[in-house]
Design a protein around this motif. Structure first.
Motif, PDB file in Angstrom:
ATOM      1  N   ASP A 187      45.370  22.234   8.490  1.00 56.28           N
ATOM      2  CA  ASP A 187      46.203  23.438   8.496  1.00 56.28           C
ATOM      3  C   ASP A 187      46.682  23.710   9.919  1.00 56.28           C
ATOM      4  O   ASP A 187      45.989  23.387  10.884  1.00 56.28           O
ATOM      5  N   ASP A 207      43.793  30.775   9.036  1.00 59.40           N
ATOM      6  CA  ASP A 207      43.646  31.492   7.755  1.00 59.40           C
ATOM      7  C   ASP A 207      42.304  32.207   7.667  1.00 59.40           C
ATOM      8  O   ASP A 207      41.689  32.282   6.607  1.00 59.40           O
ATOM      9  N   HIS A 219      48.514  29.377   0.224  1.00 58.07           N
ATOM     10  CA  HIS A 219      47.144  28.958   0.512  1.00 58.07           C
ATOM     11  C   HIS A 219      46.094  29.895  -0.074  1.00 58.07           C
ATOM     12  O   HIS A 219      44.917  29.550  -0.145  1.00 58.07           O
ATOM     13  N   ASP A 247      46.878  22.306   3.812  1.00 55.45           N
ATOM     14  CA  ASP A 247      48.087  23.104   3.979  1.00 55.45           C
ATOM     15  C   ASP A 247      49.092  22.176   4.659  1.00 55.45           C
ATOM     16  O   ASP A 247      48.824  21.643   5.746  1.00 55.45           O
TER      17      ASP A 247
END
Ligand SMILES: [Mn+2]
Length: 302
Positions: free
Chosen positions: A135, A139, A112, A219
Protein backbone atom coordinates in the motif's frame (compact mmCIF):
# COMPACT_ATOMS: atom_id res chain seq x y z
CA UNK A 1 -25.48 -21.03 -6.83
CA UNK A 2 -26.19 -18.71 -9.72
CA UNK A 3 -23.49 -18.84 -12.36
CA UNK A 4 -21.73 -15.63 -13.36
CA UNK A 5 -20.86 -15.24 -17.03
CA UNK A 6 -18.47 -13.92 -17.90
CA UNK A 7 -16.46 -14.78 -14.81
CA UNK A 8 -12.79 -14.20 -13.99
CA UNK A 9 -10.83 -15.48 -17.04
CA UNK A 10 -14.18 -16.23 -18.78
CA UNK A 11 -13.82 -19.89 -17.85
CA UNK A 12 -16.17 -22.62 -18.98
CA UNK A 13 -18.58 -24.02 -16.37
CA UNK A 14 -16.37 -27.01 -15.62
CA UNK A 15 -13.47 -24.79 -14.54
CA UNK A 16 -15.56 -22.20 -12.68
CA UNK A 17 -17.85 -24.34 -10.54
CA UNK A 18 -18.18 -22.68 -7.12
CA UNK A 19 -18.55 -26.06 -5.43
CA UNK A 20 -15.35 -27.61 -6.72
CA UNK A 21 -13.04 -24.69 -7.59
CA UNK A 22 -9.93 -24.16 -5.46
CA UNK A 23 -10.24 -20.39 -5.83
CA UNK A 24 -13.29 -18.21 -5.33
CA UNK A 25 -13.14 -14.63 -6.64
CA UNK A 26 -15.41 -12.29 -4.68
CA UNK A 27 -16.23 -8.90 -6.29
CA UNK A 28 -16.82 -6.19 -3.65
CA UNK A 29 -17.60 -2.92 -5.45
CA UNK A 30 -17.60 -0.81 -2.27
CA UNK A 31 -17.11 2.91 -3.05
CA UNK A 32 -18.57 5.08 -0.30
CA UNK A 33 -15.71 6.62 1.69
CA UNK A 34 -13.24 7.71 -1.01
CA UNK A 35 -11.38 10.83 0.08
CA UNK A 36 -10.34 12.03 -3.39
CA UNK A 37 -11.33 10.48 -6.74
CA UNK A 38 -14.12 7.96 -6.70
CA UNK A 39 -14.54 5.09 -9.10
CA UNK A 40 -13.50 1.96 -7.21
CA UNK A 41 -17.08 0.65 -7.55
CA UNK A 42 -16.11 -0.16 -11.15
CA UNK A 43 -12.89 -1.91 -10.07
CA UNK A 44 -14.07 -5.52 -9.79
CA UNK A 45 -15.91 -5.48 -13.13
CA UNK A 46 -12.91 -3.86 -14.86
CA UNK A 47 -10.55 -6.50 -13.43
CA UNK A 48 -12.85 -9.31 -14.54
CA UNK A 49 -13.22 -7.77 -18.03
CA UNK A 50 -9.45 -7.37 -18.35
CA UNK A 51 -8.90 -10.96 -17.18
CA UNK A 52 -10.52 -12.16 -20.41
CA UNK A 53 -7.37 -11.07 -22.23
CA UNK A 54 -4.94 -13.04 -20.06
CA UNK A 55 -3.39 -16.27 -21.28
CA UNK A 56 -4.33 -19.21 -19.07
CA UNK A 57 -0.74 -20.44 -19.39
CA UNK A 58 1.69 -18.71 -17.05
CA UNK A 59 5.12 -18.61 -18.64
CA UNK A 60 6.95 -18.01 -15.34
CA UNK A 61 5.34 -20.99 -13.59
CA UNK A 62 5.10 -23.11 -16.75
CA UNK A 63 1.59 -24.00 -15.65
CA UNK A 64 -2.07 -23.42 -16.41
CA UNK A 65 -3.12 -21.91 -13.09
CA UNK A 66 -6.88 -22.45 -13.37
CA UNK A 67 -6.25 -26.17 -13.86
CA UNK A 68 -3.70 -26.33 -11.04
CA UNK A 69 -6.27 -25.05 -8.55
CA UNK A 70 -9.15 -27.15 -9.87
CA UNK A 71 -10.98 -24.14 -11.23
CA UNK A 72 -11.54 -20.47 -10.45
CA UNK A 73 -15.13 -19.57 -9.58
CA UNK A 74 -16.50 -16.05 -9.46
CA UNK A 75 -19.12 -15.20 -6.83
CA UNK A 76 -22.08 -13.04 -7.91
CA UNK A 77 -21.50 -9.35 -7.16
CA UNK A 78 -23.34 -8.48 -3.92
CA UNK A 79 -25.35 -5.30 -3.38
CA UNK A 80 -23.61 -3.49 -0.50
CA UNK A 81 -25.30 -1.02 1.88
CA UNK A 82 -24.32 2.65 1.50
CA UNK A 83 -23.63 3.08 5.22
CA UNK A 84 -19.97 2.26 6.06
CA UNK A 85 -20.74 0.27 9.23
CA UNK A 86 -23.54 -1.68 7.55
CA UNK A 87 -21.31 -2.36 4.54
CA UNK A 88 -18.54 -3.72 6.80
CA UNK A 89 -21.06 -5.97 8.55
CA UNK A 90 -22.44 -7.19 5.21
CA UNK A 91 -18.97 -7.98 3.86
CA UNK A 92 -18.13 -9.90 7.03
CA UNK A 93 -21.31 -11.92 6.73
CA UNK A 94 -20.73 -12.74 3.06
CA UNK A 95 -17.07 -13.66 3.57
CA UNK A 96 -17.76 -15.73 6.70
CA UNK A 97 -20.04 -17.95 4.60
CA UNK A 98 -17.41 -18.33 1.86
CA UNK A 99 -14.12 -18.79 3.72
CA UNK A 100 -13.07 -22.43 3.60
CA UNK A 101 -9.82 -24.19 4.42
CA UNK A 102 -9.66 -25.94 1.06
CA UNK A 103 -10.00 -22.93 -1.19
CA UNK A 104 -8.55 -19.46 -1.56
CA UNK A 105 -11.00 -16.58 -1.26
CA UNK A 106 -9.61 -13.76 -3.42
CA UNK A 107 -11.61 -10.55 -3.10
CA UNK A 108 -11.62 -7.64 -5.56
CA UNK A 109 -12.23 -4.07 -4.39
CA UNK A 110 -13.65 -1.70 -4.18
CA UNK A 111 -12.07 0.53 -1.65
CA UNK A 112 -9.68 -0.69 1.01
CA UNK A 113 -12.35 -0.61 3.71
CA UNK A 114 -13.34 -4.12 2.53
CA UNK A 115 -10.20 -5.58 4.09
CA UNK A 116 -11.04 -5.23 7.81
CA UNK A 117 -14.18 -7.41 7.63
CA UNK A 118 -12.46 -9.83 5.23
CA UNK A 119 -9.60 -10.35 7.68
CA UNK A 120 -12.07 -10.85 10.54
CA UNK A 121 -13.86 -13.53 8.51
CA UNK A 122 -10.58 -15.34 7.80
CA UNK A 123 -9.56 -15.19 11.46
CA UNK A 124 -12.52 -17.37 12.39
CA UNK A 125 -10.66 -20.19 10.63
CA UNK A 126 -7.07 -19.05 11.19
CA UNK A 127 -7.06 -17.15 14.52
CA UNK A 128 -3.31 -16.50 14.46
CA UNK A 129 -2.99 -15.27 10.88
CA UNK A 130 -0.95 -12.17 10.20
CA UNK A 131 -1.56 -9.56 7.51
CA UNK A 132 0.86 -8.43 4.81
CA UNK A 133 -0.22 -5.14 3.25
CA UNK A 134 1.17 -3.61 0.08
CA UNK A 135 0.00 0.00 0.00
CA UNK A 136 1.07 3.62 -0.42
CA UNK A 137 -0.98 4.62 2.63
CA UNK A 138 -0.70 3.21 6.13
CA UNK A 139 -4.51 3.13 6.47
CA UNK A 140 -3.97 3.27 10.23
CA UNK A 141 -6.19 6.23 11.07
CA UNK A 142 -8.48 5.74 14.03
CA UNK A 143 -11.30 7.31 12.07
CA UNK A 144 -11.52 9.45 8.96
CA UNK A 145 -14.27 11.70 7.67
CA UNK A 146 -16.37 10.66 10.64
CA UNK A 147 -16.15 6.90 10.19
CA UNK A 148 -13.95 4.14 11.67
CA UNK A 149 -14.87 2.12 8.55
CA UNK A 150 -13.31 4.63 6.13
CA UNK A 151 -10.75 3.35 3.60
CA UNK A 152 -8.08 5.23 5.61
CA UNK A 153 -8.73 3.00 8.66
CA UNK A 154 -8.81 -0.74 7.87
CA UNK A 155 -5.30 -1.53 9.12
CA UNK A 156 -6.02 0.25 12.42
CA UNK A 157 -9.01 -2.04 12.97
CA UNK A 158 -6.89 -5.08 12.12
CA UNK A 159 -3.98 -4.17 14.41
CA UNK A 160 -6.39 -3.29 17.24
CA UNK A 161 -7.76 -6.83 16.90
CA UNK A 162 -4.26 -8.08 17.80
CA UNK A 163 -3.17 -9.03 14.29
CA UNK A 164 0.50 -8.61 13.34
CA UNK A 165 0.74 -6.30 10.33
CA UNK A 166 3.60 -6.05 7.86
CA UNK A 167 3.13 -2.97 5.67
CA UNK A 168 5.21 -2.58 2.52
CA UNK A 169 5.68 0.47 0.31
CA UNK A 170 3.98 2.85 2.75
CA UNK A 171 4.76 6.46 1.89
CA UNK A 172 1.76 8.43 3.07
CA UNK A 173 0.74 8.57 6.74
CA UNK A 174 0.34 11.14 9.48
CA UNK A 175 2.20 11.46 12.74
CA UNK A 176 -0.46 9.82 14.94
CA UNK A 177 -0.45 6.79 12.60
CA UNK A 178 3.32 6.59 12.89
CA UNK A 179 3.14 6.90 16.69
CA UNK A 180 0.42 4.26 16.89
CA UNK A 181 2.32 1.69 14.88
CA UNK A 182 5.57 2.33 16.76
CA UNK A 183 3.79 1.20 19.92
CA UNK A 184 2.74 -2.10 18.28
CA UNK A 185 4.67 -5.21 17.28
CA UNK A 186 3.77 -4.62 13.64
CA UNK A 187 6.31 -3.45 11.06
CA UNK A 188 6.09 -0.86 8.31
CA UNK A 189 8.61 -0.94 5.47
CA UNK A 190 8.38 2.53 4.02
CA UNK A 191 8.32 3.35 0.34
CA UNK A 192 11.73 5.04 0.31
CA UNK A 193 13.24 2.02 2.07
CA UNK A 194 11.94 -0.64 -0.31
CA UNK A 195 10.97 0.81 -3.72
CA UNK A 196 13.47 -0.45 -6.27
CA UNK A 197 15.02 -2.81 -3.69
CA UNK A 198 12.11 -5.06 -2.79
CA UNK A 199 13.48 -8.12 -4.58
CA UNK A 200 16.74 -7.91 -2.61
CA UNK A 201 14.94 -7.21 0.67
CA UNK A 202 12.21 -9.83 0.22
CA UNK A 203 13.77 -12.56 2.37
CA UNK A 204 14.65 -10.13 5.15
CA UNK A 205 11.14 -8.66 5.20
CA UNK A 206 9.51 -12.10 5.11
CA UNK A 207 11.71 -13.27 8.00
CA UNK A 208 9.91 -10.63 10.06
CA UNK A 209 6.46 -11.99 9.12
CA UNK A 210 5.24 -14.39 11.85
CA UNK A 211 5.36 -18.03 10.75
CA UNK A 212 2.04 -19.56 9.75
CA UNK A 213 -0.91 -18.22 7.83
CA UNK A 214 -0.94 -14.89 6.03
CA UNK A 215 -3.71 -12.75 4.61
CA UNK A 216 -2.30 -10.66 1.74
CA UNK A 217 -3.95 -7.33 0.96
CA UNK A 218 -2.76 -5.37 -2.05
CA UNK A 219 -3.85 -1.78 -2.47
CA UNK A 220 -2.91 -1.09 -6.08
CA UNK A 221 -1.63 2.36 -5.11
CA UNK A 222 1.29 0.55 -3.43
CA UNK A 223 2.68 0.16 -6.94
CA UNK A 224 4.22 3.16 -8.60
CA UNK A 225 1.53 5.09 -10.51
CA UNK A 226 3.48 4.26 -13.68
CA UNK A 227 2.59 0.60 -13.08
CA UNK A 228 -1.06 1.06 -12.05
CA UNK A 229 -2.09 4.53 -13.24
CA UNK A 230 -5.78 4.34 -12.24
CA UNK A 231 -6.22 4.50 -8.47
CA UNK A 232 -8.20 6.90 -6.33
CA UNK A 233 -5.27 8.28 -4.34
CA UNK A 234 -2.01 7.95 -6.30
CA UNK A 235 1.39 8.59 -4.70
CA UNK A 236 4.67 8.63 -6.67
CA UNK A 237 7.67 6.61 -5.58
CA UNK A 238 5.96 3.23 -5.43
CA UNK A 239 6.88 -0.38 -6.02
CA UNK A 240 7.86 -1.80 -9.39
CA UNK A 241 6.01 -4.65 -11.06
CA UNK A 242 8.80 -7.24 -11.22
CA UNK A 243 10.11 -6.70 -7.70
CA UNK A 244 6.61 -6.93 -6.25
CA UNK A 245 5.93 -10.22 -8.01
CA UNK A 246 9.23 -11.61 -6.72
CA UNK A 247 8.22 -10.58 -3.22
CA UNK A 248 4.74 -12.12 -3.48
CA UNK A 249 6.12 -15.38 -4.87
CA UNK A 250 8.66 -15.64 -2.02
CA UNK A 251 5.94 -14.86 0.50
CA UNK A 252 3.71 -17.61 -0.90
CA UNK A 253 6.64 -20.06 -0.75
CA UNK A 254 7.63 -19.12 2.81
CA UNK A 255 4.23 -18.65 4.46
CA UNK A 256 0.77 -20.10 3.87
CA UNK A 257 -1.29 -17.44 2.13
CA UNK A 258 -4.89 -18.32 3.06
CA UNK A 259 -6.70 -15.25 1.75
CA UNK A 260 -6.04 -12.20 -0.39
CA UNK A 261 -7.55 -9.08 -1.84
CA UNK A 262 -6.65 -6.62 -4.60
CA UNK A 263 -8.30 -3.25 -4.02
CA UNK A 264 -8.61 0.39 -5.03
CA UNK A 265 -8.57 0.11 -8.82
CA UNK A 266 -10.51 3.14 -10.08
CA UNK A 267 -10.75 2.47 -13.82
CA UNK A 268 -10.33 5.42 -16.18
CA UNK A 269 -11.11 5.67 -19.86
CA UNK A 270 -7.90 5.42 -21.84
CA UNK A 271 -6.00 3.81 -18.94
CA UNK A 272 -7.08 0.20 -19.41
CA UNK A 273 -3.45 -0.75 -18.91
CA UNK A 274 -4.19 -0.38 -15.19
CA UNK A 275 -7.07 -2.87 -15.43
CA UNK A 276 -4.79 -5.30 -17.25
CA UNK A 277 -2.11 -4.97 -14.57
CA UNK A 278 -4.64 -5.60 -11.80
CA UNK A 279 -6.10 -8.67 -13.55
CA UNK A 280 -2.65 -10.06 -14.21
CA UNK A 281 -1.71 -9.50 -10.57
CA UNK A 282 -4.74 -11.52 -9.45
CA UNK A 283 -3.76 -14.31 -11.85
CA UNK A 284 -0.17 -14.24 -10.56
CA UNK A 285 -1.30 -14.49 -6.93
CA UNK A 286 -3.42 -17.53 -7.80
CA UNK A 287 -0.48 -19.11 -9.59
CA UNK A 288 1.99 -18.46 -6.77
CA UNK A 289 -0.37 -19.79 -4.12
CA UNK A 290 -1.15 -22.84 -6.24
CA UNK A 291 2.47 -23.73 -6.89
CA UNK A 292 3.47 -23.15 -3.26
CA UNK A 293 0.57 -25.18 -1.86
CA UNK A 294 1.13 -28.01 -4.26
CA UNK A 295 4.79 -28.05 -3.21
CA UNK A 296 3.76 -28.31 0.43
CA UNK A 297 1.02 -30.76 -0.41
CA UNK A 298 -1.58 -28.90 1.59
CA UNK A 299 -4.57 -27.07 0.34
CA UNK A 300 -6.62 -27.24 -2.79
CA UNK A 301 -9.21 -29.89 -3.33
CA UNK A 302 -7.83 -31.12 -6.66
MN1 LIG B 1 -5.01 1.32 1.25
Amino acid sequence: MEEIRPNFLNLEAELSDPDSSGVLVLPLPLDITASWKRGTAEGPAAIIAASHHIEFYDEELDAVCCELVGGIATHPTPELPADPAAAAAAIFEIAARLVRADRLLLSLGGEHAVTAPLVRAHRALWPSLSVVQIDAHADLRDSYMGSPHNHACPMRRIVEDGVFLTGIGIRSLDEPERRFIRGERSRLHLGHQVAGRLADLADEIIAGVPPGEVYLTIDLDGFDPAVVPAVGTPVPGGLGWAETLIFIRRLCESRTVVGADVVELAPRDGLHYADAAAARLVHKIIGYVAVARRAEDVGFRV
